[in-house]
Scaffold this active site. Structure first.
Site, short mmCIF file in Angstrom:
data_model
loop_
_atom_site.label_atom_id
_atom_site.label_comp_id
_atom_site.label_asym_id
_atom_site.label_seq_id
_atom_site.Cartn_x
_atom_site.Cartn_y
_atom_site.Cartn_z
N GLU A 1 73.51 24.74 70.99
CA GLU A 1 72.26 24.97 71.71
C GLU A 1 71.84 23.69 72.42
O GLU A 1 72.46 22.63 72.26
CB GLU A 1 71.17 25.47 70.77
CG GLU A 1 71.46 26.85 70.20
CD GLU A 1 70.35 27.38 69.32
OE1 GLU A 1 70.42 28.58 68.99
OE2 GLU A 1 69.43 26.63 68.95
N HIS B 1 59.09 27.81 74.93
CA HIS B 1 60.48 28.24 75.08
C HIS B 1 60.72 28.62 76.53
O HIS B 1 59.93 29.36 77.13
CB HIS B 1 60.78 29.43 74.17
CG HIS B 1 62.25 29.61 73.94
ND1 HIS B 1 63.10 30.09 74.92
CD2 HIS B 1 63.03 29.37 72.86
CE1 HIS B 1 64.34 30.13 74.44
NE2 HIS B 1 64.32 29.69 73.20
N ARG C 1 64.39 21.49 75.76
CA ARG C 1 63.58 22.64 76.15
C ARG C 1 62.43 22.30 77.07
O ARG C 1 62.10 23.07 77.98
CB ARG C 1 63.04 23.33 74.88
CG ARG C 1 64.10 24.12 74.14
CD ARG C 1 63.51 24.76 72.90
NE ARG C 1 64.52 25.60 72.26
CZ ARG C 1 64.32 26.23 71.10
NH1 ARG C 1 63.18 26.09 70.46
NH2 ARG C 1 65.26 26.98 70.57
N HIS D 1 55.97 28.61 72.02
CA HIS D 1 56.98 28.94 71.02
C HIS D 1 56.82 28.22 69.69
O HIS D 1 56.90 28.83 68.63
CB HIS D 1 58.36 28.63 71.60
CG HIS D 1 59.51 29.02 70.73
ND1 HIS D 1 59.69 30.30 70.27
CD2 HIS D 1 60.55 28.28 70.23
CE1 HIS D 1 60.79 30.36 69.54
NE2 HIS D 1 61.31 29.15 69.47
N ARG E 1 60.85 19.39 69.38
CA ARG E 1 61.80 19.86 68.35
C ARG E 1 63.18 20.15 68.95
O ARG E 1 63.30 20.82 69.97
CB ARG E 1 61.26 21.14 67.71
CG ARG E 1 62.20 21.79 66.71
CD ARG E 1 61.58 23.04 66.12
NE ARG E 1 61.47 24.10 67.10
CZ ARG E 1 62.27 25.16 67.16
NH1 ARG E 1 63.25 25.31 66.29
NH2 ARG E 1 62.08 26.10 68.07
#
Length: 538
Positions: free
Chosen positions: A126, A242, A288, A349, A384
């Site tokens: 990811e 997100h 992100r 998110h 994160r």
């Protein structure tokens, strides 16, 4: 204006239930810590709705841990520190990277069935991860599988009692020591639940925003009640949006996992052009916050409210097998993941900040612990790293259990505690209307891109709602709104104070990161206001 307690009470007049460990919340953090604590202690786990309803249930991507031989804890640590943009605790990140593999093994021992390929645990990659280290289950149903396995384990522990549909109104404290919680039962009766240790595992605050991937229960209850109890709250300005939530008429903001991009999906603007090369060398797998802001820039440039996620170039059967939940959800709205470009837009998110803890989950209030998204362990910093949250919950949940077993027995009854202030009757505007207005303010003024003027305007709008704290609140909806308003005020004030851009916090009027001035944390404590804490750990 925020009071110590949301309601008036006299503990001497309330029924008392005693236990050893109180766990508030039923996501991975709550279920795991409750199961482990019940091995040697009597535990009551409280969830305000059904046991399976939590953010964890909807987690698609997976859990990050070093499993393959070509990976290492050092690499996982460096990826996490890089994503955290200078505000991680190096020690906390090292704990996560080194203890993550054992956490995965423990989840497997408790019945979690991660996906396997060719006899080995299947791993994917990811955004911002340098290696394939994301374990998943059911293709894209990792959270549901973890919650399923842990929920089944709760049934076989005689020391573990589950209280569904109970609402924790407030934490009861005396001289900075948590004695338990004021709880409302489903029938309306209020009780004093007293325990040797209380563990907040209540999740995040995605419902602060009108567009979110979070379920209805994510109203920031844990952060708000900890703040009222006097605990230190940290880094509330850092909200992760997100990049790719489904944005389609009639559909909820359903999460389209980052793992889809990890398996080859690309982003295209409304003209069909792939655009991430303009924003970051990692393209669609950039951190992100960068991807989310890039999407917003492309939408604004084209006057559109969506971009497209395109994985049509990959093998259709592989896509269906790898992402069955996403595929079936999209099909339900007439979109075929294997043949159509999927319309997406960013949505709130994850909350990087929360209740500040040490490396064993301990808060600044004695006997009060926090685990999972409600906590600020130092792992996530300003942003994160994808799929670190599930592993964080288990790693630090294990550490909390070790610490609470060292606690001396509670030697206070608390029954002399009473709280009463002059409260007015609740005013006319409905809670539903207030909640929607708060969410609009947060999207417009404290969303993906922020300015001093916008934040100040948003703060003024929120402050006009502070009268809720002087009113007699009697329903779950009212308490949830008070908790949301508390968190919204903390987010907005922190975002206004931090005059730089870093991780999940982006200021258009201060677009650069400033380590010289701002490599520090903003803390909040109810009686002291905003404090600052240097981050010298990285």
């Amino acid at each position: 204006m925020i009071p110590q307690y949301l309601v008036d009470f006299e503990l001497a007049k309330l029924p008392v239930v005693d236990t050893e460990v109180i766990v508030i919340g039923s996501g991975i953090a709550g279920l795991f810590t409750a199961i482990k604590a019940s091995e040697k202690s009597r535990v009551i786990l409280i969830t305000k709705k059904a046991l399976l309803e939590s953010n964890t249930r909807y987690a698609q991507g997976g859990i990050a841990a070093v499993i393959s031989e070509d990976d290492s804890p050092a690499s996982h640590r460096e990826d996490t520190l890089l994503a955290g943009a200078g505000l991680c605790s190096r020690e906390a990140v090292s704990i996560l990277a080194n203890e993550g593999p054992d956490a995965v093994k423990e989840l497997m021992a408790l019945g979690t069935a991660f996906d396997v390929e060719n006899g080995q645990l299947a791993l994917t990659k990811e955004g911002a991860h340098s290696h394939r280290r994301i374990l998943h289950a059911g293709g894209d149903a990792t959270g549901y599988e973890v919650v399923r396995a842990l929920s089944e384990q709760t049934a076989v522990h005689p020391n573990l009692e589950i209280w569904d549909n109970h609402y924790v109104i407030d934490l009861i404290t005396e001289n900075n020591e948590c004695l338990g919680a004021l709880v409302q039962r489903p029938g309306g009766e209020r009780i004093f639940l007293r325990g040797n240790a209380t563990i907040l595992c209540s999740g995040g605050a995605g419902q602060l925003y009108r567009y979110t991937t979070n379920p209805e229960v994510a109203t920031g209850d844990g952060v708000a009640m900890a703040y009222r109890a006097g605990a230190v709250i940290r880094d509330m300005e850092f909200i992760q949006f997100h990049p790719t939530a489904l944005c389609y008429p009639g559909a909820p903001r359903f999460l389209i996992s980052e793992a889809v991009r990890g398996e080859g999906a690309v982003l295209r603007n409304i003209k069909g052009e792939r655009f991430m090369s303009k924003y970051h060398e990692l393209l669609e797998l950039a951190p992100r916050d960068i991807v989310a802001r890039a999407i917003v820039s492309e939408m604004e440039a084209a006057g559109a409210n969506i971009v497209y996620l395109d994985i049509t170039h990959e093998d259709p059967e592989t896509v269906k097998r790898r992402f069955p939940t996403i595929y079936e959800t999209c099909i339900g709205y007439g979109l075929d993941l294997t043949a159509d470009w999927i319309p997406v837009a960013p949505a709130a998110h994850y909350m990087m900040g929360g209740v500040r803890t040490g490396h064993h989950g301990e808060t600044s209030v004695y006997r009060l612990f926090a685990c999972g998204e409600v906590s600020s362990t130092g792992v996530h910093g300003a942003n994160r790293l994808a799929s670190n949250s599930l592993s964080e919950a288990v790693v630090f949940g294990r550490r909390i259990i070790g610490r609470i077993r060292e606690l001396p027995p509670l030697d206070k009854t608390g029954e002399g505690i009473a709280y009463g202030v002059q409260r007015q009757a609740a005013d006319a505007p409905s809670i539903a209307e207030r909640r929607l207005e708060l969410q609009k303010v947060m999207v417009r003024r404290a969303g993906l891109r922020r300015t001093a003027a916008g934040l100040a305007q948003g703060l003024a709008q929120l402050q006009r709602q502070e009268t809720i704290f002087t009113q007699a609140l009697d329903t779950r909806e009212q308490w949830e709104y008070a908790n949301m308003l508390t968190c919204a005020l903390l987010v907005t004030r922190s975002a206004l104070a931090r005059e730089e851009s870093r991780g999940g916090h982006y200021r258009e009027d201060f677009p650069e990161r400033s380590d010289g001035k701002w490599r520090k944390h903003l803390l909040w404590q109810r009686e002291k206001g905003m404090l600052e804490e240097a981050n010298d750990d990285v």
